[in-house]
Structures are given as structure tokens and as C-alpha cells.
Scaffold this active site. Structure first.
Site, short mmCIF file in Angstrom:
data_model
loop_
_atom_site.label_atom_id
_atom_site.label_comp_id
_atom_site.label_asym_id
_atom_site.label_seq_id
_atom_site.Cartn_x
_atom_site.Cartn_y
_atom_site.Cartn_z
N CYS A 162 -9.96 -3.31 -10.41
CA CYS A 162 -9.17 -3.12 -9.19
C CYS A 162 -8.09 -4.19 -9.15
O CYS A 162 -7.53 -4.54 -10.18
CB CYS A 162 -10.08 -3.15 -7.95
SG CYS A 162 -10.99 -4.71 -7.77
N GLY A 163 -7.81 -4.73 -7.96
CA GLY A 163 -6.83 -5.80 -7.86
C GLY A 163 -7.37 -7.14 -8.28
O GLY A 163 -6.75 -7.87 -9.06
#
Length: 289
Positions: free
Chosen positions: A238-239
Site C-alpha cells: 500500500c502506501g
């Protein structure tokens, strides 16, 4: 061991503990979100009775260099020290919750489960609890130190130098929003885009409108749209490695074991020379960090 519990199941576990027919149940409040990473204020205003606050930024991650990503995994000794500070003992059932669709609670689930702890996520979080008209508390809970010993949880991780090789043999899921995946939005990272070959499947597709995780059969259909089923090797990023663990929880509920790339895009985009794909397709328009 279960991975999630409903409010009714949590109450059943607590009553069993009270009557001496089940292990102690420890509640951990993991309030956190990107725009308000410190959730202690919300915790002090209202939390489940007996719940201990967990600081995701400082207890479920450690400070690191940008090239390690925004939320590097905590050292094993630091995580054990934190777990003892939460009052955990060997054999306890740990139930984590939050007010953010179980995303931060899933990070605690992932870290403690790989260390051998029976940890579960309260499906729907504090909102599910209050929707039942159940009592809440104000103020801080300071437990007596526990004596839990965490096992060496070394599995389940995909390292930076393993990502490209894995991508050639399995499915790499990017669970950020489509805007982040395509590179149209780059709020906190030096470059936008995604790891070449990664398939976009936003984490929140696994969550229903009431904040609870979708049922396993629904989750299996969702993951199938990204080419993932029980026979697929899959890794998630993800981030910064928080939402990825929520997707790992959803995959686990659907019967699929996933690796997690903890450094995620925040590490990849801070490592010079890494390839970057821009656009809505997995291979996209290629460039470099």
C-alpha cells in the site's frame, strides 16, 4: 484461531474469562488515521471498558530512514516491550479495534499473529460496540505490566529486493486508491505511480458500508477479479504498510495466505533506481525513481 470477532462473540469470550472457563481477554484500542495519526484524544473521550491505548506510530512502527518507508516494522524486542506494557500475558486472547474500518487494528493483528499471539479484530470496531448500546469508558487505562513472550515472527514478509522476483511468479496487489496507483495523486511520496506489474485492488473494496469486513464468499469473489484465489501466490503493498495488512486480514478470512511488503510505496518511491509504472495498467508507462 479466529481472526475477527463480532460484538456478541467478544462478550461471550469476556464472560467465559470472568467465569474461569476461558483465557483472559485483553482489549487494545488502535485509533489512528493518516490525517490524525495520534488517536489518544479520541481514546480518552470514549473507549471500550478496560481497553488499553496502542500508539501505532511509535509502538507498531519505528523511526527509520526514508529509504525504509514511513512505517518500518518495529524491532522484535521493542514490540515485546510494548506488548508487556499493554498488560499482555502468555495465553491471553487479544482483541484489537479502532474507528477506521479495522485498518490500524489489522496492523496490530498482523504483527502479533506472526509472533504467535491469539489476536483478533473486532469487526466494525467501536462503532459496532456502541451501536449495540453497550457501555463505554472515559480516561486512560494503565494496566499492570504483563509477561508475554513473543515468538520470533520472521515469516510473511516480502523485502524490497524480493519484490521484482516475486512479481514474476505471483500476483502483487497494490491496495491504494486508483488515483494513487495511476500516479495522478502523489501527496506524500517523491514520485507517483506503482510497482510495474502490480494489480490495483483498493483495500476498501473488502469493507461493507457499515465498516465491517465482507463475508468470506464475497471476499473470494472480490479477490478473484484481481486474479487471486486459494492457489495463488499473492503479496500486498500500500502506501506505507498499514492498509496492506488490512488486505492481508481480508485474504486470510477468504482462505488465502498473503505476504506483505511492509515498506510499500513509501519505500519503493524513495529508493533511487527502482522502476515505476504510471497509468491505470499494471505495466503502464515505465520510468524510474
Amino acid at each position: 484461531m479466529s481472526h475477527i470477532v463480532s460484538v456478541a462473540q467478544l462478550i461471550h469470550l469476556q464472560r467465559a474469562a470472568e467465569h474461569g472457563t476461558g483465557p483472559a481477554v485483553r482489549l487494545l484500542d488502535v485509533r489512528w488515521r493518516l490525517d490524525r495519526p495520534e488517536g489518544r484524544l479520541e481514546y480518552l473521550q470514549a473507549h471500550l471498558p478496560g481497553a488499553v491505548y496502542v500508539d501505532l506510530e511509535h509502538e507498531l512502527a519505528r523511526r527509520g530512514e526514508p529509504a525504509e518507508g514511513r512505517h518500518p516494522l518495529p524491532e522484535a524486542d521493542d514490540l515485546q516491550r510494548a506488548a508487556r506494557g499493554w498488560g499482555l500475558d502468555d495465553g491471553d486472547i487479544v482483541v484489537a479495534y479502532d474507528d477506521n474500518r479495522s485498518v490500524p487494528a489489522a496492523r496490530l493483528w498482523w504483527l502479533l499473529r506472526r509472533a504467535g499471539v491469539d489476536v483478533r479484530v473486532l469487526d466494525g470496531g467501536i462503532r459496532a460496540w456502541t451501536a449495540e448500546g453497550l457501555p463505554i469508558e472515559r480516561g486512560d487505562v494503565l494496566p499492570a505490566p504483563g509477561g508475554i513472550t513473543l515468538k520470533g515472527g520472521a515469516g510473511g514478509v516480502l523485502a524490497l529486493d524480493q519484490v521484482e522476483e516475486f512479481r514474476d511468479s505471483g500476483v502483487l496487489l497494490d491496495v491504494r486508491t486508483p488515483e494513487q496507483y495511476s500516479g495522478a495523486r502523489t501527496a506524500t511520496d517523491p514520485v507517483g505511480g506503482h510497482i510495474p506489474g502490480a494489480v490495483n485492488l483498493p483495500a476498501m473494496v473488502a469493507v461493507s458500508s457499515d465498516g465491517r469486513l465482507q463475508q468470506p464468499d464475497v471476499l473470494r469473489r472480490i479477490f478473484a477479479t484481481a486474479g487471486v484465489d486459494a492457489g495463488t501466490e499473492v503479496a500486498v503493498y500500500c502506501g506505507s504498510g498499514v492498509a496492506a495488512m488490512h488486505t492481508a486480514l481480508a485474504l486470510e478470512l477468504s482462505g488465502i495466505r498473503a505476504l506483505v511488503y511492509p515498506g510499500s510505496w513509501s519505500q519503493w518511491s524513495n529508493t533511487r533506481g527502482q522502476p515505476v509504472a504510471v497509468g491505470i495498467l499494471p505495466d503502464g508507462r515505465l520510468t524510474q525513481v
